[in-house]
Design an enzyme around this catalytic site. Structure first.
Site, PDB file in Angstrom:
ATOM      1  N   LYS A   1     106.493 -17.906 -40.377  1.00 19.01           N
ATOM      2  CA  LYS A   1     106.587 -18.386 -41.749  1.00 19.01           C
ATOM      3  C   LYS A   1     105.250 -18.956 -42.227  1.00 19.01           C
ATOM      4  CE  LYS A   1     109.234 -20.982 -45.082  1.00 19.01           C
ATOM      5  NZ  LYS A   1     110.340 -21.917 -45.376  1.00 19.01           N
TER       6      LYS A   1
ATOM      7  N   ASN B   1     108.100 -26.966 -43.557  1.00 19.33           N
ATOM      8  CA  ASN B   1     107.046 -25.989 -43.304  1.00 19.33           C
ATOM      9  C   ASN B   1     105.880 -26.613 -42.553  1.00 19.33           C
ATOM     10  OD1 ASN B   1     108.432 -23.953 -44.616  1.00 19.33           O
ATOM     11  ND2 ASN B   1     107.381 -24.234 -46.560  1.00 19.33           N
TER      12      ASN B   1
END
Length: 266
Positions: A151, A49
């Site tokens: 995301k 991430n």
């Protein structure tokens, strides 16, 4: 299939692909150990991430080639791994470390990948086929940065609210107060992304779907409502600090950002 596992990368030798699936804040400490895995044509898949070290490589525009200190302190990843090796990846499956060495897969099989240049290169296509041969979906995208930010929108808003309130995602998205804060944080992230050339308008509807998602009750959807991991705080902070790249045109609202800062004791 039993794969060789080791905590000594030098035992494995040079590889065609190196998949980095650590938490973003752990990558810098492992760079030296990766040296033995590299050969001139080795590609590195950044499967974590947040913003990868190569983000502005072949980006185009005024920030092309710029390194990001808060993501890659001292430019260690840029110098040792090299931006030309980087391939982007967004990890969508939900999984949990239930005990050391044991990973419980909740749901999901999608790992979209993409080159910084946006080209569909032979190495990206080869990597996609390897994923698909293993039963995973890894479409090659021409705008991987857009997917990274999509995301990140959820990470930067829902994760810190979950950590601060101890609420699961279904509660955050159904309570008016927390839902409104999350929406404001996503809006700020959208403004930053647009300043950096990301097609945020194309993903705005998806972000709204994150906020308006119904409360899950059971099965895979319920698994997604588990509290966000504190380890993703590094990705959240780096995404926020990225706004400093263009201080004149992009500012973060301090009142909103106070909601996303993690306690120093966390």
């Amino acid at each position: 299939v039993k794969l060789k596992a080791t905590d000594k990368p030098q035992e494995l030798g040079p590889q065609d692909f190196v998949v980095v699936a650590l938490k973003a804040h752990q990558v810098g400490d492992t760079v030296d150990a990766m040296r033995s895995l590299l050969k001139p044509e080795t590609a590195i898949l950044c499967a974590y991430n947040g913003v990868p070290y190569w983000y502005f490589h072949k980006h185009g525009g005024p920030f092309d080639g710029r390194q990001i200190e808060c993501v890659d302190p001292g430019g260690k990843q840029w110098k040792v791994l090299g931006p030309e090796r980087g391939i982007g990846c967004v990890v969508y499956p939900a999984a949990e470390v239930t005990e050391p060495g044991v990973i419980h897969h909740e749901y999901g099989d999608k790992f979209p990948i993409g080159e910084p240049s946006g080209q569909s290169t032979p190495r990206a296509q080869a990597l996609s086929k390897l994923f698909e041969a293993s039963g995973l979906r890894a479409p090659v995208l021409d705008k991987i940065r857009d997917e990274i930010w999509l995301k990140l929108w959820g990470n930067v808003s829902l994760n810190p609210i979950s950590a601060l309130t101890l609420a699961t995602l279904d509660v955050i998205c159904s309570e008016p107060g927390t839902r409104n804060v999350a929406r404001m944080m996503m809006t700020e992230a959208k403004d930053i992304a647009e300043k950096l050339g990301v097609g945020a308008e194309e993903t705005e509807e998806v972000a709204e779907e994150m906020i308006e998602a119904p409360a899950p009750e059971e099965g895979p959807v319920a698994a997604a409502a588990q509290m966000a991991l504190l380890e993703d705080a590094g990705a959240i902070g780096n995404g926020a600090r990225k706004a400093q790249v263009d201080r004149k045109s992009t500012r973060l609202n301090s009142s909103h950002m106070s909601e996303s800062r993690m306690p120093s004791s966390a």
